[in-house]
Design an enzyme around this catalytic site. Structure first.
Site, mmCIF file in Angstrom:
data_model
loop_
_atom_site.group_PDB
_atom_site.id
_atom_site.type_symbol
_atom_site.label_atom_id
_atom_site.label_comp_id
_atom_site.label_asym_id
_atom_site.label_seq_id
_atom_site.Cartn_x
_atom_site.Cartn_y
_atom_site.Cartn_z
ATOM 1 N N GLU A 1 -5.400 -8.907 4.880
ATOM 2 C CA GLU A 1 -5.774 -8.352 6.094
ATOM 3 C C GLU A 1 -6.846 -7.066 5.780
ATOM 4 O OE1 GLU A 1 -4.062 -5.419 9.660
ATOM 5 O OE2 GLU A 1 -3.604 -5.023 7.595
ATOM 6 N N ASP B 1 -0.871 -7.048 3.479
ATOM 7 C CA ASP B 1 -1.413 -5.955 4.501
ATOM 8 C C ASP B 1 -1.990 -4.904 4.025
ATOM 9 O OD1 ASP B 1 -0.341 -4.727 7.389
ATOM 10 O OD2 ASP B 1 0.476 -3.171 5.779
ATOM 11 N N ASP C 1 3.868 -3.814 -13.415
ATOM 12 C CA ASP C 1 5.009 -4.464 -13.810
ATOM 13 C C ASP C 1 5.986 -4.772 -12.945
ATOM 14 O OD1 ASP C 1 5.901 -6.039 -16.133
ATOM 15 O OD2 ASP C 1 7.434 -4.431 -16.693
ATOM 16 N N ASN D 1 0.781 -1.148 -0.098
ATOM 17 C CA ASN D 1 -0.010 -0.014 0.053
ATOM 18 C C ASN D 1 0.832 1.278 0.002
ATOM 19 O OD1 ASN D 1 -2.498 1.445 0.595
ATOM 20 N ND2 ASN D 1 -1.407 2.159 2.302
#
Length: 477
Positions: free
Chosen positions: A281, A257, A232, A168
């Site tokens: 999660e 995560d 990619d 993230n």
């Protein structure tokens, strides 16, 4: 991710089972458990079954009729000093012998806080403790050589190893002028030591692809998965993060995560291109949300719905809530159940909770500190044995009230299944229940009851359960 500890750390740094699911590859599913395999077990003097490996032969894990169990092989703030990979490696044989079939490791690559980081602030995905950057060569957990030795040992024990993947956000970049914000941002990752997956401001929001995605975290640069260059490097090219972890480092699967921060299509694309077991999660107690995400991500998901229901049931004396909906009831092949983890540990009455997840459908997880430090390991091993050898088939709830819960696993492919009885009251309880067995002797495989009742011709039988405890019944065979 550990929100509270992690944000404090960031502030410092920024000043600082069964059967195969239709859409999962059989080699990637640890719950491909309804086939019979050789089991080796003995019985203690009080009737508790123990095993030289819950189906293990020569010290290696072999999946039993009920499948296997996942060990979370860390907790928040494990000891610093680069020793953790060796700590885990030295426990693998005992875990395999106990019937644990996979281990989930913390984020393995170099993060901004170097030797002090738990890994959730990733800088260089290809530095596993072999480059001198961010103040250290080794990670908090050890060197790349030690990590590779751990994975090799796990595979020798016939165990799988799952990597904690943080995609993230990133941390530890250098400052650069950012035309999309009109300010300088910490998004220059051009000088990372591995030379792989260099990044700049257009690889993070806001950028030419938009202002944001589903969610940012903690003020970190938010990785832009809409950028084909990012895609990619994460899962597309032969040396992408996912393929490098799988083909070079030999990880078998992924714990993603903070998946609230990006669309489920990201995990779906990773899984389609890379393969391996996958669990997300998604910290949400709404079972509809969990099911939606799992279906769209083509992934398992942690069953937070069951987690919060177990807290209400076992800590607050309301076992009736176990009738409520949970992810394992919607789709057990995509539900990973747990009692505690490195982020959250609210359930106090843990042994009945472990008895619940280790007798019910879904893929159960054991928390390292519960197993190695806090709870009765002998009792947990007993529950793991029961799970792997007896917990088969669909689930029928037979009785509930505030203090008592009884459910039956209906068996599969010749395996008889079981009946689990959980009692939150302060006295022994007895109940007549309907089994799937006519005129056959049963026993409590936990050893908590000394009864050996025989089912009637109509399959009914009386069983019992001690106070503040559980009993688990199956055919005496």
């Amino acid at each position: 991710m550990k929100k509270t500890h992690f944000l404090v750390s960031m502030l410092v740094l920024t000043i600082f089972n069964a059967c195969q699911n239709n859409d999962e590859n059989d080699n990637d599913n640890p719950r491909k458990s309804e086939s019979h395999t050789k089991t080796v077990n003995v019985t203690t003097h009080d009737g508790r079954p123990f095993s030289t490996g819950s189906g293990s032969v020569a010290g290696k894990f072999v999946s039993g009729p009920g499948g296997g169990v996942l060990m979370q092989g860390f907790y928040w703030d494990v000891p610093e000093g680069g020793t953790w990979w060796n700590v885990v490696k030295d426990k693998l044989t005992a875990w395999s012998d106990s019937g644990i079939g996979a281990v989930w490791l913390p984020p393995a690559s170099k993060a901004q806080n170097g030797a002090y980081s738990m890994g959730y602030d990733p800088t260089d995905y290809y530095d596993f403790g072999n480059f001198n950057q961010n103040g250290s060569t080794e990670t908090r957990f050890g060197s790349r050589t030690e990590l590779e030795a751990l994975i090799t040992k796990a595979h020798a024990e016939n165990m799988q190893v799952y990597a904690d993947i943080v995609i993230n956000h990133n941390s530890g970049g250098q400052s650069q002028a950012n035309p999309f914000t009109g300010t300088n941002t910490w998004t220059d990752f051009s000088a990372i030591a591995s030379g792989k997956f260099p990044r700049s401001y257009n690889d993070f929001y806001k950028n030419s692809y938009g202002n944001n995605d589903e969610g940012a975290f903690g003020g970190f640069p938010d990785l832009c998965h809409a950028n084909p260059y990012v895609q990619d490097w994460l899962w597309g090219r032969d040396d992408s993060v996912g393929k490098y972890y799988k083909n070079v480092m030999k990880f078998d699967g992924w714990r993603f995560d903070y998946v609230k921060g990006f669309g489920p299509w990201v995990v779906n694309s990773w899984n389609s291109n890379v393969g391996g077991f996958s669990v997300g999660e998604l910290w949400d107690s709404n079972v509809n949300t969990l099911e939606w995400w799992a279906n769209n991500a083509n992934s398992s998901v942690f069953d937070f719905a069951a987690y919060y229901k177990m807290d209400e049931a076992f800590d607050n004396g309301n076992l009736n809530v176990l009738n409520d909906d949970m992810m394992w009831k919607r789709n057990p092949y995509k539900a990973v159940t747990f009692v505690a983890n490195h982020d959250t540990d609210i359930i106090k009455n843990k042994m009945p909770a472990y008895a619940y997840i280790l007798t019910h459908e879904g893929y159960p997880t054991i928390f390292y500190r519960d197993y190695e430090e806090w709870l009765n390991k002998e009792r947990l091993n007993n529950l793991i044995w029961i799970h792997n050898n007896k917990a088969t088939g669909t689930t029928s709830i037979l009785y509930t009230d505030n203090d008592e819960y009884i459910a039956r696993r209906n068996g599969y492919n010749g395996n008889p299944g079981l009946v689990v009885y959980i009692n939150n009251s302060t006295s022994w309880q007895e109940r007549w229940v309907e089994t799937n067995w006519s005129s056959q002797q049963m026993k409590d495989f936990t050893g908590h009851s000394s009864w050996y009742p025989t089912t009637q011709g109509d399959k009914w039988v009386k069983i019992q359960c001690p106070p503040n405890s559980y009993s688990i019944w199956s055919l005496n065979q």
